[in-house]
Design an enzyme around this catalytic site. Sequence first.
Site, PDB file in Angstrom:
ATOM      1  N   GLY A  35       0.846  -1.196   0.000  1.00  0.00           N
ATOM      2  CA  GLY A  35       0.000   0.000   0.000  1.00  0.00           C
ATOM      3  C   GLY A  35       0.878   1.242   0.000  1.00  0.00           C
ATOM      4  CG  ASP A 129       4.457  -7.301   7.561  1.00  0.00           C
ATOM      5  OD1 ASP A 129       3.735  -6.758   6.694  1.00  0.00           O
ATOM      6  OD2 ASP A 129       4.012  -8.104   8.402  1.00  0.00           O
ATOM      7  CG  ASP A 176      -1.300  -0.485   8.350  1.00  0.00           C
ATOM      8  OD1 ASP A 176      -2.096   0.427   8.069  1.00  0.00           O
ATOM      9  OD2 ASP A 176      -1.232  -1.552   7.712  1.00  0.00           O
ATOM     10  NE  ARG A 302     -27.040   9.710  11.090  1.00  0.00           N
ATOM     11  CZ  ARG A 302     -28.206   9.421  11.662  1.00  0.00           C
ATOM     12  NH1 ARG A 302     -28.329   8.371  12.448  1.00  0.00           N
ATOM     13  NH2 ARG A 302     -29.271  10.181  11.448  1.00  0.00           N
ATOM     14  CG  HIS A 308      -8.139   3.501   0.280  1.00  0.00           C
ATOM     15  ND1 HIS A 308      -9.180   2.638   0.518  1.00  0.00           N
ATOM     16  CD2 HIS A 308      -7.051   2.734   0.043  1.00  0.00           C
ATOM     17  CE1 HIS A 308      -8.754   1.388   0.396  1.00  0.00           C
ATOM     18  NE2 HIS A 308      -7.462   1.410   0.107  1.00  0.00           N
ATOM     19  CB  VAL A 309      -9.921   9.761   3.435  1.00  0.00           C
ATOM     20  CG1 VAL A 309      -9.564  11.039   4.152  1.00  0.00           C
ATOM     21  CG2 VAL A 309     -11.050   9.984   2.458  1.00  0.00           C
ATOM     22  NE  ARG A 311      -3.015   3.246   1.089  1.00  0.00           N
ATOM     23  CZ  ARG A 311      -3.369   2.046   0.612  1.00  0.00           C
ATOM     24  NH1 ARG A 311      -3.673   1.076   1.456  1.00  0.00           N
ATOM     25  NH2 ARG A 311      -3.411   1.821  -0.659  1.00  0.00           N
ATOM     26  CB  ILE A 542       5.664  27.474  17.811  1.00  0.00           C
ATOM     27  CG1 ILE A 542       6.144  28.919  17.842  1.00  0.00           C
ATOM     28  CG2 ILE A 542       4.169  27.374  18.005  1.00  0.00           C
ATOM     29  CD1 ILE A 542       5.689  29.726  16.633  1.00  0.00           C
ATOM     30  CD  GLU A 641      10.989  35.265  15.403  1.00  0.00           C
ATOM     31  OE1 GLU A 641      10.156  36.091  15.040  1.00  0.00           O
ATOM     32  OE2 GLU A 641      10.841  34.570  16.427  1.00  0.00           O
TER      33      GLU A 641
HETATM   34  O1  F6P Z   1      -1.395  -1.500   5.026  1.00  0.00           O
HETATM   35  C1  F6P Z   1      -1.918  -0.286   4.681  1.00  0.00           C
HETATM   36  C2  F6P Z   1      -3.413  -0.362   4.521  1.00  0.00           C
HETATM   37  O2  F6P Z   1      -3.890   0.916   4.215  1.00  0.00           O
HETATM   38  C3  F6P Z   1      -4.162  -0.949   5.700  1.00  0.00           C
HETATM   39  O3  F6P Z   1      -4.333  -0.050   6.746  1.00  0.00           O
HETATM   40  C4  F6P Z   1      -5.433  -1.384   5.053  1.00  0.00           C
HETATM   41  O4  F6P Z   1      -6.008  -2.462   5.743  1.00  0.00           O
HETATM   42  C5  F6P Z   1      -4.981  -1.847   3.703  1.00  0.00           C
HETATM   43  O5  F6P Z   1      -3.749  -1.209   3.444  1.00  0.00           O
HETATM   44  C6  F6P Z   1      -5.926  -1.547   2.582  1.00  0.00           C
HETATM   45  O6  F6P Z   1      -5.417  -2.148   1.440  1.00  0.00           O
HETATM   46  P1  F6P Z   1      -5.861  -1.795  -0.055  1.00  0.00           P
HETATM   47  O7  F6P Z   1      -5.331  -0.431  -0.370  1.00  0.00           O
HETATM   48  O8  F6P Z   1      -5.232  -2.826  -0.892  1.00  0.00           O
HETATM   49  O9  F6P Z   1      -7.337  -1.804  -0.067  1.00  0.00           O
END
Ligand code: F6P
Length: 698
Positions: A35, A129, A176, A302, A308-309, A311, A542, A641
């Site tokens: 990923g 991994d 992760d 709710r 994927h936001v 990432r 800061i 500064e």
């Molecule tokens: O390992 C990164 C990760 O974003 C995990 O948190 C998630 O479970 C997985 O990849 C999602 O995988 P994919 O992008 O293949 O749907």
Amino acid sequence: MNTPPPPLSWEAAVAAPDTARARKISRIGILTSGGDSQGMNAALRAVVRAGIHAGLQVYAIYEGYQGMVQGGDKIRRLTWQDVSGILQQGGTVIGSARSSEFYTRPGRRQAALNLIQHDIEGLVVIGGDGSLTGANLFRQEWSALLRELVAEGRLTQELADAHPQLALVGMVGSIDNDMFGTDMTIGADTALHRIVEAVDNITSSAASHQRTFIVEVMGRHCGYLALMAGLATGANWLLIPEFPPEEGWEDVMCETIRAGRRAGRRHHIIMVAEGALDRGGKLLTCDYVKKTLSERLREEARVTILGHVQRGGAPSAFDRTMPTQLGYAAVEQIAHTAPDDEPQLIGIRDNRVHRSPLMENVRKTHRVAELIKAEQYAEAMNMRGRAFVEAYQILQTVMLAQPRPPKPGQHQLRIALMHADGPAPGMNTAVRAAVRLGLDKGHTMLAVQDGIEGLARGKFKEMQWTSVHGWVARGGAELGANRREIQESDYARIAEHLRAQRVDGLFIIGGWMGYQFAYQLHQRREHTPEFRLPIMCLPATINNDLPGTEVTIGADTALNTIIQVVDKLKEAALAARRCFVVEVMGYECGYLALTAGMATGAERMYIPEEGITLDDLRADVERLATSFRRGKRVGLIVRSERADMYYTTDFIATLFEREGGGCSTCGARFWAIPSKADAPRRLTGSKRRASRERRCNF
Ligand code: F6P
């Protein structure tokens, strides 16, 4: 007298390659796999540039292992310019793909042949991994794969002999944060930013309707993102794989929400890690939590699955600087190791680059999953590390905290909280935690308004549970923070107010002034009994210039604010060849300038620790003019500064304008951006002031 080292720059680095280091390996390949994660580009950029600096040729293997199997134009040499402008980009510019072919022996044979055809002797792999295990397997099989290729007649014995081993170095790219050998994986910090932004947005809607939101975050089998996001957003319940909740947890969760409503809380957040399990090893889903709340509390909760936001988007400051340091170290490692040395993982430990055996880390990472499966949760938690366990304990305490009367016989303390020095983001979060934990322990929590001056005037206010509602996400300092000096005579008034308010302990959240004030009280305690009380300082500024801590509260937010502004400036500059001289805060400390410079890919940083000389300026203006003449489109100089009393930001922009006048072909323009524009959460109204233009007619 020690002469300070000359300023380091990438250009200088290219001009003086360290050939001695490059003796063992001359060509390396780099790939990103698994990923994607924010910060992979920063690592790639650093490997390419540090590699070139070390005299190596660096080849990108596009689309991960799939590209290695495919070969051809999927393996291409990268130049210095090829990795220009990628520091602020999310994802990975060289792509990542899942490769079924690389899982097969013929696929790996083909991959080996492709590497040899490019004379690649070492690999830098950025991935999780699984990707790193794949790389190690490939490395172990290397000789056998080559023998097979020779037997098939696809490789000459001579070429096989010339490539006896494949060197390997790994970096963990994954949001992760699930891997041994590093405190943080590349991308985890940015993913946390995304989660926190999203939950902040959800919170205002949740509060409007007095709702409970169940938020699912990524992390695969690791609860790190959920745990830290829980801490950062003030979540009220947490579900993670490492520590499934005890039987009957549903009752406790519902009671916690009821208690929160009684205390006046308008919204509740339940943070669920995507891999959360119950004690029987069954997946705990958001839908199950929702159903439970609806049945037991008659509440329509709710669900938000962030997906994927997390990432996506530009990397945070940390995910630019950390991978840059790791990338640099990865090149040092690969250039210094003999190809048959054990592969190393380059990570970060206690804010320092850390090298450790790759496969041992992979094994330990897998061990956590095994422990969870075997229901050995305490061991699984311990293996995640001390910081993980501590964060879990703190979150548990904060989540279950509620206003309580003192226990019978308990001495109820009166604890005063105050700020000293200027405001810093995160001060309110610290006050909130202190107030709620204090009330939970049955103490009286007093807030001193307007810092030391307020203390001298007796501006105390008793804090209630709801007094700090929503403060977790609020910038600035709700209690008031200022740098007003106090007089000697004020100490008598301070003593009087501490006595009148029966203060048992003082908690100062602030900068250097806070440290000094604590010291002054301590010094006077012999003659002033009111000052004989426990005093605690929490470093918040800061500037990141305080002793006793590596990072002060507020510095990270300041950095992220700076890089967001600079990213926008650079975008604007791209259109019309510009160079910005950006001034940042920091007083006498160059931390913000240096780190922001690294995170934004600045050409030059001026910091007080180094000062500025006329020779520096002359060299820098010439260097920039040359770069622009060669086609550079954007220039960036970050000036702290107080880098120099005389060579101010305006002066530098003016000087560059004047001295660059001879280079009329370049046409770059210099803009001076004063530091007020970069103050975190203090941007309002200052943007207009920030746009004083300085033309530089090269
Ligand atoms: O390992 C990164 C990760 O974003 C995990 O948190 C998630 O479970 C997985 O990849 C999602 O995988 P994919 O992008 O293949 O749907």
